[in-house]
Design a protein around this motif. Structure first.
Motif, PDB file in Angstrom:
ATOM      1  N   ASN A  30     -15.544  34.123   1.207  1.00  0.00           N
ATOM      2  CA  ASN A  30     -15.924  33.052   1.119  1.00  0.00           C
ATOM      3  C   ASN A  30     -17.003  32.483  -0.007  1.00  0.00           C
ATOM      4  N   PHE A  31     -17.179  33.438  -0.864  1.00  0.00           N
ATOM      5  CA  PHE A  31     -18.153  33.010  -1.766  1.00  0.00           C
ATOM      6  C   PHE A  31     -17.233  32.859  -3.058  1.00  0.00           C
ATOM      7  N   CYS A  32     -15.947  33.013  -3.218  1.00  0.00           N
ATOM      8  CA  CYS A  32     -15.088  33.224  -4.385  1.00  0.00           C
ATOM      9  C   CYS A  32     -14.560  31.897  -4.473  1.00  0.00           C
ATOM     10  N   ALA A  33     -14.732  31.103  -5.712  1.00  0.00           N
ATOM     11  CA  ALA A  33     -14.251  29.910  -6.252  1.00  0.00           C
ATOM     12  C   ALA A  33     -12.894  30.264  -7.189  1.00  0.00           C
ATOM     13  N   ILE A  49     -11.772  49.913 -22.880  1.00  0.00           N
ATOM     14  CA  ILE A  49     -11.126  49.063 -21.664  1.00  0.00           C
ATOM     15  C   ILE A  49     -12.188  49.459 -20.547  1.00  0.00           C
ATOM     16  N   LYS A  50     -12.977  48.703 -19.827  1.00  0.00           N
ATOM     17  CA  LYS A  50     -13.697  48.553 -18.874  1.00  0.00           C
ATOM     18  C   LYS A  50     -13.219  47.871 -17.989  1.00  0.00           C
ATOM     19  N   ALA A  51     -12.472  48.241 -16.815  1.00  0.00           N
ATOM     20  CA  ALA A  51     -11.273  47.672 -15.929  1.00  0.00           C
ATOM     21  C   ALA A  51     -11.181  47.945 -14.417  1.00  0.00           C
ATOM     22  N   GLY A  70     -17.976  45.571 -10.122  1.00  0.00           N
ATOM     23  CA  GLY A  70     -17.573  44.721  -8.985  1.00  0.00           C
ATOM     24  C   GLY A  70     -17.042  44.857  -7.729  1.00  0.00           C
ATOM     25  N   GLY A  71     -16.958  43.999  -6.732  1.00  0.00           N
ATOM     26  CA  GLY A  71     -16.608  44.368  -5.386  1.00  0.00           C
ATOM     27  C   GLY A  71     -17.259  44.801  -4.453  1.00  0.00           C
ATOM     28  N   ALA A  72     -18.302  45.214  -5.044  1.00  0.00           N
ATOM     29  CA  ALA A  72     -19.461  45.801  -4.035  1.00  0.00           C
ATOM     30  C   ALA A  72     -20.216  44.938  -3.070  1.00  0.00           C
ATOM     31  N   ALA A 100     -22.533  49.440 -11.085  1.00  0.00           N
ATOM     32  CA  ALA A 100     -22.389  48.935  -9.602  1.00  0.00           C
ATOM     33  C   ALA A 100     -23.339  47.757  -9.558  1.00  0.00           C
ATOM     34  N   THR A 101     -22.703  46.837  -8.754  1.00  0.00           N
ATOM     35  CA  THR A 101     -23.314  45.362  -8.385  1.00  0.00           C
ATOM     36  C   THR A 101     -23.725  45.303  -7.004  1.00  0.00           C
ATOM     37  N   MET A 102     -24.351  44.313  -6.910  1.00  0.00           N
ATOM     38  CA  MET A 102     -24.807  43.847  -5.404  1.00  0.00           C
ATOM     39  C   MET A 102     -25.155  42.357  -5.540  1.00  0.00           C
ATOM     40  N   LEU A 103     -24.072  41.683  -4.738  1.00  0.00           N
ATOM     41  CA  LEU A 103     -24.085  40.053  -4.602  1.00  0.00           C
ATOM     42  C   LEU A 103     -25.153  39.539  -3.756  1.00  0.00           C
ATOM     43  N   CYS A 104     -26.192  38.737  -4.276  1.00  0.00           N
ATOM     44  CA  CYS A 104     -27.145  38.458  -3.259  1.00  0.00           C
ATOM     45  C   CYS A 104     -26.850  36.875  -3.124  1.00  0.00           C
ATOM     46  N   LEU A 123     -26.428  40.709  -8.651  1.00  0.00           N
ATOM     47  CA  LEU A 123     -25.494  39.375  -8.948  1.00  0.00           C
ATOM     48  C   LEU A 123     -26.463  38.417  -8.272  1.00  0.00           C
ATOM     49  N   HIS A 124     -26.105  36.988  -8.636  1.00  0.00           N
ATOM     50  CA  HIS A 124     -27.026  36.000  -8.142  1.00  0.00           C
ATOM     51  C   HIS A 124     -25.824  35.010  -7.794  1.00  0.00           C
ATOM     52  N   CYS A 125     -25.654  34.588  -6.509  1.00  0.00           N
ATOM     53  CA  CYS A 125     -24.416  33.771  -5.889  1.00  0.00           C
ATOM     54  C   CYS A 125     -24.633  32.370  -6.583  1.00  0.00           C
ATOM     55  N   HIS A 126     -23.560  31.844  -6.913  1.00  0.00           N
ATOM     56  CA  HIS A 126     -23.153  30.501  -7.444  1.00  0.00           C
ATOM     57  C   HIS A 126     -22.112  29.721  -6.258  1.00  0.00           C
ATOM     58  N   TYR A 127     -22.525  28.563  -5.972  1.00  0.00           N
ATOM     59  CA  TYR A 127     -21.788  27.929  -4.687  1.00  0.00           C
ATOM     60  C   TYR A 127     -20.851  27.015  -4.897  1.00  0.00           C
ATOM     61  N   ASP A 163     -17.951  24.902  -5.230  1.00  0.00           N
ATOM     62  CA  ASP A 163     -16.240  25.016  -4.872  1.00  0.00           C
ATOM     63  C   ASP A 163     -16.257  26.201  -3.835  1.00  0.00           C
ATOM     64  N   THR A 164     -17.167  26.757  -3.373  1.00  0.00           N
ATOM     65  CA  THR A 164     -17.133  27.921  -2.310  1.00  0.00           C
ATOM     66  C   THR A 164     -16.881  27.382  -0.980  1.00  0.00           C
ATOM     67  N   GLU A 165     -16.454  28.121  -0.039  1.00  0.00           N
ATOM     68  CA  GLU A 165     -16.465  27.947   1.323  1.00  0.00           C
ATOM     69  C   GLU A 165     -18.018  28.306   1.831  1.00  0.00           C
ATOM     70  N   ILE A 187     -15.033  34.101 -13.339  1.00  0.00           N
ATOM     71  CA  ILE A 187     -15.225  34.154 -11.948  1.00  0.00           C
ATOM     72  C   ILE A 187     -16.271  33.437 -11.457  1.00  0.00           C
ATOM     73  N   THR A 188     -17.406  33.560 -12.069  1.00  0.00           N
ATOM     74  CA  THR A 188     -18.733  32.663 -11.669  1.00  0.00           C
ATOM     75  C   THR A 188     -18.501  31.345 -12.386  1.00  0.00           C
ATOM     76  N   ASN A 189     -17.948  31.124 -13.654  1.00  0.00           N
ATOM     77  CA  ASN A 189     -17.900  29.913 -14.094  1.00  0.00           C
ATOM     78  C   ASN A 189     -17.082  28.874 -12.936  1.00  0.00           C
TER      79      ASN A 189
HETATM   80  O1  V47 Z   1     -17.202  41.306  -7.588  1.00  0.00           O
HETATM   81  C1  V47 Z   1     -17.515  36.616  -6.990  1.00  0.00           C
HETATM   82  C2  V47 Z   1     -19.123  38.467  -7.988  1.00  0.00           C
HETATM   83  C3  V47 Z   1     -18.211  40.046  -9.201  1.00  0.00           C
HETATM   84  C4  V47 Z   1     -18.993  34.910  -7.205  1.00  0.00           C
HETATM   85  O2  V47 Z   1     -19.783  46.372 -14.376  1.00  0.00           O
HETATM   86  C5  V47 Z   1     -19.590  36.024  -7.338  1.00  0.00           C
HETATM   87  O3  V47 Z   1     -20.881  45.545 -16.099  1.00  0.00           O
HETATM   88  C6  V47 Z   1     -21.777  35.016  -7.938  1.00  0.00           C
HETATM   89  O4  V47 Z   1     -19.001  42.545 -10.956  1.00  0.00           O
HETATM   90  N1  V47 Z   1     -21.247  33.793  -7.435  1.00  0.00           N
HETATM   91  C7  V47 Z   1     -17.636  40.128 -10.789  1.00  0.00           C
HETATM   92  N2  V47 Z   1     -20.973  36.031  -8.201  1.00  0.00           N
HETATM   93  C8  V47 Z   1     -18.666  40.356 -11.997  1.00  0.00           C
HETATM   94  C9  V47 Z   1     -19.067  41.877 -11.985  1.00  0.00           C
HETATM   95  C10 V47 Z   1     -19.602  41.947 -13.329  1.00  0.00           C
HETATM   96  C11 V47 Z   1     -20.220  41.230 -14.012  1.00  0.00           C
HETATM   97  C12 V47 Z   1     -20.965  41.590 -15.326  1.00  0.00           C
HETATM   98  C13 V47 Z   1     -21.026  43.029 -15.371  1.00  0.00           C
HETATM   99  C14 V47 Z   1     -20.229  43.980 -14.789  1.00  0.00           C
HETATM  100  C15 V47 Z   1     -20.341  45.391 -15.312  1.00  0.00           C
HETATM  101  C16 V47 Z   1     -19.667  43.437 -13.664  1.00  0.00           C
HETATM  102  O5  V47 Z   1     -18.625  38.708  -9.323  1.00  0.00           O
HETATM  103  C17 V47 Z   1     -17.403  39.955  -8.027  1.00  0.00           C
HETATM  104  C18 V47 Z   1     -18.515  39.354  -7.224  1.00  0.00           C
HETATM  105  O6  V47 Z   1     -19.222  40.372  -6.514  1.00  0.00           O
HETATM  106  N3  V47 Z   1     -18.851  36.861  -7.358  1.00  0.00           N
HETATM  107  N4  V47 Z   1     -17.803  35.156  -6.665  1.00  0.00           N
HETATM  108  C19 V47 Z   1     -19.915  33.654  -7.087  1.00  0.00           C
HETATM  109  N5  V47 Z   1     -19.579  32.497  -6.516  1.00  0.00           N
END
Ligand code: V47
Length: 362
Positions: free
Chosen positions: A71-74, A138-140, A175-177, A214-218, A250-254, A256-258, A320-322
């Motif tokens: 629900n945070f993904c646009a 390739i970081k993928a 990502g995806g954490a 590793a990320t953490m989406l706040c 990570l810092h959530c942006h809102y 166009d998100t649910e 993704i965040t754009n």
């Molecule tokens: O997994 C999705 C997050 C991640 C939103 O490893 C959102 O070096 C904010 O993982 N607002 C992708 N965040 C980005 C990511 C990343 C970015 C930069 C460097 C690295 C690295 C990894 O973005 C997703 C999710 O957690 N995300 N939607 C949003 N609306």
């Protein structure tokens, strides 16, 4: 409790979750930040305590088709939805060609969970990129994508990763954490793999010799206790497998998100605390990244005085965040180096796995 935490940082003793909670509950942001900065200095040692890393990179998102519902993904689109796309290999190569014209040495590839873009599609894509650009790192693929590919092809995580490594995979992004807590995952991204699988896949990648992040989406409705639990699970995994390089709050942006309007939006105060407290808690992670795309360049620059030692890269184009309203530009080398110098740090250009390419004179 501040003096005790300071003493522990200086003595390189592990900070407990209760101590982390005290820091999150404090409104004394500058003291929390000064402890983050101290932890960074203790971790990096005197010579490197002024270094801030950056790199020349580009992002490639081969498909936005995704059958997960976060629900945070646009960014994600359903298979037949307007705006859904899946690049051909040639279209992806063209994106890479344009991206590396600025000198990028890393391509960061992630995409949606698209049943029509399974393992063979990505094996072909990585092979084609390596054939055309053999020096490009390739970081993928997030752990969530690895699990999806493995499930579709009925292969183990190890075998899936090996096939991708044979095709050219050099490392994995973080990502995806999201937030590991089950209740937050159930509310925000119920289809996503649970914490244990995310950690298992990174552990498997580390065993195979891949570095990862590793990320953490706040800002998705989590409590500070959930953030601490997330960090402690990462710290424990790192004790076991040791291949994480960088932690990225990570810092959530809102837009166009649910989720917009259903949670307290994340604030600058929160993001700076995340930087400082993660630096203090994650004593076995070498680097903390202030991801300027999400924080904005101003806050990312400030984060350098709170414990962050990496700004990510020039990022030519990000989707993704754009899609959710974040920064819509790439940065030039001079600009990124200027941000670092103005904050009284030394810009250090790195490759993806932290080999130093250039230490800039101040
Ligand atoms: O997994 C999705 C997050 C991640 C939103 O490893 C959102 O070096 C904010 O993982 N607002 C992708 N965040 C980005 C990511 C990343 C970015 C930069 C460097 C690295 C690295 C990894 O973005 C997703 C999710 O957690 N995300 N939607 C949003 N609306």
């Amino acid at each position: 409790m501040f003096p005790r935490i300071k003493e522990k940082i200086l003595n390189k003793e592990r900070i407990t979750s209760e101590e982390g909670l005290f820091l999150y509950n404090s409104n004394n942001l500058l003291t929390v930040g000064s402890l983050g900065k101290l932890a960074r200095e203790v971790k990096s040692g005197s010579e490197r305590s002024k270094w801030v890393y950056w790199n020349k990179n580009l992002h490639l998102n081969p498909t936005n088709v995704c059958i997960g519902h976060c629900n945070f993904c646009a960014f994600a689109k359903l298979p037949n939805e307007k705006g859904a796309y899946t690049y051909t290999i040639d279209e992806s190569l063209e994106k890479v060609r344009k991206g590396i014209s600025g000198g990028a040495n890393e391509v960061h590839i992630v995409g949606g969970l698209n049943p029509k873009a399974a393992l063979p599609y990505y094996v072909d894509l990585l092979k084609a990129i390596k054939k055309n650009y053999p020096k490009l790192h390739i970081k993928a693929f997030t752990a969530v994508e690895i699990e999806f590919f493995a499930k579709l092809t009925k292969l183990s995580y190890e075998e899936t990763l090996k096939q991708l490594m044979n095709a050219g995979l050099d490392s994995m992004p973080g990502g995806g954490a999201e937030i590991f807590s089950k209740s937050v995952r159930d509310d925000t991204c119920p289809d996503k793999i649970p914490a244990e699988k995310w950690l298992e896949i990174h552990g498997t990648a580390h065993k195979l010799g891949l570095k990862s992040n590793a990320t953490m989406l706040c800002g998705i409705g989590e409590e500070v206790e959930d953030r601490l639990d997330h960090m402690i699970q990462l710290r424990e995994q790192q004790d076991k497998s040791g291949g994480f390089q960088t932690f990225i709050p990570l810092h959530c942006h809102y837009e166009d998100t649910e989720i917009a309007g259903t949670v307290e939006p994340i604030t600058a105060f929160d993001s700076l605390k995340n930087i400082a407290i993660s630096r203090i808690m994650l004593d076995n992670f070498d680097h903390i990244k202030a991801y300027w795309i999400q924080l904005g360049v101003g806050l990312a620059q400030l984060a350098l005085s709170f414990g962050a030692n990496d700004l990510d890269g020039t990022v030519q184009e990000e989707s993704i965040t754009n899609a959710a309203g974040a920064e819509k530009r790439g940065l030039e080398k001079d600009f990124i180096q200027g941000l670092i110098k103005d904050a009284s740090y030394t810009p250090v250009e790195r490759d993806t796995v932290y080999n130093v390419l250039e230490v800039s004179n101040c």
